[in-house]
Scaffold this active site. Structure first.
Site, short mmCIF file in Angstrom:
data_model
loop_
_atom_site.label_atom_id
_atom_site.label_comp_id
_atom_site.label_asym_id
_atom_site.label_seq_id
_atom_site.Cartn_x
_atom_site.Cartn_y
_atom_site.Cartn_z
N GLU A 144 0.82 -1.23 0.00
CA GLU A 144 0.00 0.00 0.00
C GLU A 144 0.84 1.27 0.00
OE1 GLU A 144 -3.24 0.53 -0.41
OE2 GLU A 144 -3.63 -1.60 -0.66
N GLY A 145 2.08 1.19 0.49
CA GLY A 145 2.98 2.35 0.45
C GLY A 145 3.27 2.75 -0.99
N HIS A 146 3.65 1.76 -1.80
CA HIS A 146 3.91 2.04 -3.21
C HIS A 146 2.62 2.54 -3.89
CE1 HIS A 146 6.93 -1.29 -2.47
NE2 HIS A 146 7.71 -0.36 -2.96
N ARG A 184 10.66 -5.31 3.12
CA ARG A 184 11.51 -6.10 4.04
C ARG A 184 10.75 -6.57 5.28
NH1 ARG A 184 15.83 -2.46 1.85
NH2 ARG A 184 17.23 -3.86 0.72
N LYS A 225 8.29 9.40 1.55
CA LYS A 225 9.01 10.00 2.67
C LYS A 225 9.57 8.93 3.61
CE LYS A 225 6.71 14.46 2.95
NZ LYS A 225 6.02 15.38 3.89
P1 AMP Z 1 11.23 0.56 -3.01
O1 AMP Z 1 10.45 -0.36 -3.88
O2 AMP Z 1 11.43 0.06 -1.62
O3 AMP Z 1 12.51 1.05 -3.67
O4 AMP Z 1 10.34 1.85 -2.84
C1 AMP Z 1 9.87 2.56 -3.94
C2 AMP Z 1 9.27 3.86 -3.47
O5 AMP Z 1 8.20 3.58 -2.57
C3 AMP Z 1 10.28 4.74 -2.70
O6 AMP Z 1 10.09 6.09 -3.11
C4 AMP Z 1 9.88 4.53 -1.27
O7 AMP Z 1 10.19 5.63 -0.44
C5 AMP Z 1 8.39 4.36 -1.39
N1 AMP Z 1 7.84 3.66 -0.22
C6 AMP Z 1 8.19 2.44 0.24
N2 AMP Z 1 7.49 2.14 1.36
C7 AMP Z 1 6.69 3.20 1.61
C8 AMP Z 1 5.73 3.50 2.63
N3 AMP Z 1 5.45 2.66 3.62
N4 AMP Z 1 5.09 4.68 2.56
C9 AMP Z 1 5.35 5.57 1.56
N5 AMP Z 1 6.25 5.34 0.57
C10 AMP Z 1 6.90 4.18 0.59
#
Ligand code: AMP
Length: 274
Positions: free
Chosen positions: A31-33, A183, A144
């Site tokens: 959900e973050g992505h 993770r 963030k």
């Molecule tokens: P990653 O796939 O971990 O490289 O993350 C891709 C993007 O998603 C990056 O800009 C992260 O900061 C963002 N992201 C990852 N987890 C979260 C979260 N829980 N809330 C907001 N953004 C997130």
């Protein structure tokens, strides 16, 4: 929704688009992505999401091989959200030769995450710059959750005059407060129950500072001691100036507490703005 693995077909599709928002990811979407993507959709008619696990930003002893890869499920979720294009290149496409051109980064990239993961931000900025050049979006959204990464990407864009607007998206958390992260899936059940205490420690510092406590060192030490006693190994937990990411001065108005800590073999990061 289109899916491209190669740069040529992606560029062909993008050539008449002049309102493109871009969200870079390493996949295993949660959900973050998805919050980043929803924000991207508010800004542009055409949303491109990249999925690429970038070897350059992993140290040799880190979890590059183990990193969860869930491409089909990711595409289902992106399709449901109305994403227009997924760019999912393999390593031969993005790194056909050894990547020898690398950016020299400002000293802030050697602090916090950069201190514990040397070369991490060089790997991040290299892939982000490559993806920016390939996609040439008008806007790109970063979470963030990786606050220092957002800061460094904004600085890169500013100092290298890259014509892309960078926007941050708020951190999305589980109901107990744990910041969502690919993770988190590495955590055992006990560790998962413990994991929210990283955020709770940051919240406690925020409450203290908002109540007028200016003893930053004492607040940091208390949080580190408390988490250490609960079994955490802390890389850093520190109150910084939110605009510079340098150590906070008691006169600073905009603050952020940033932390990275291990539960067993899993490293979690989090932060809270004050
Ligand atoms: P990653 O796939 O971990 O490289 O993350 C891709 C993007 O998603 C990056 O800009 C992260 O900061 C963002 N992201 C990852 N987890 C979260 C979260 N829980 N809330 C907001 N953004 C997130």
């Amino acid at each position: 929704m289109k899916i491209s693995n190669d740069i040529f077909s992606l560029r062909d599709d993008l050539k008449n688009k002049n309102n493109v928002a871009f969200v870079p990811t390493m996949g295993n979407l949660h959900e973050g992505h998805l919050a980043l993507i929803k924000q991207a959709k508010q800004h542009a008619e055409y949303v491109v999401v990249s999925i690429f696990v970038n070897r350059l930003q992993f140290l040799p002893n880190e979890d590059f091989d183990q990193y969860p890869r869930t491409f089909d499920g990711d595409c289902d979720a992106l399709n449901k959200l109305g994403v227009n294009h997924v760019f999912a290149p393999n390593e031969e496409i993005l790194y056909p030769d050894q990547q020898e051109f690398l950016l020299t980064l400002p000293s802030i990239a050697d602090t916090l995450e950069g201190k514990f993961r040397p070369g991490f931000f060089c790997g991040v900025t290299t892939i982000v710059l490559k993806l920016f050049n390939i996609i040439q979006p008008q806007i790109a959204i970063f979470g963030k959750k990786d606050f220092q990464q957002l800061h460094i990407v904004k600085e890169m864009v500013r100092q290298l005059n890259i014509p892309i607007k960078i926007e941050g998206c708020e951190i999305i958390r589980a109901s107990d407060g744990l910041a969502l992260s690919s993770r988190n899936g590495y955590l055992t059940e006990n560790q998962r129950n413990e994991a929210c205490n990283l955020y709770h420690s940051l919240q406690k510092i925020k409450q203290e500072i908002n109540a007028g406590n200016k003893s930053f060192d004492t607040l940091q030490e208390a949080a580190i001691n408390n988490l250490s006693q609960r079994g955490w190994k802390i890389d850093y937990l520190t109150i910084q100036n939110r605009n510079t990411l340098r150590t906070a001065n008691i006169k600073d108005k905009n603050l952020i507490v940033l932390a990275a800590a291990w539960l067993g073999k899993t490293r979690l990061i989090d932060n809270i703005e004050i």
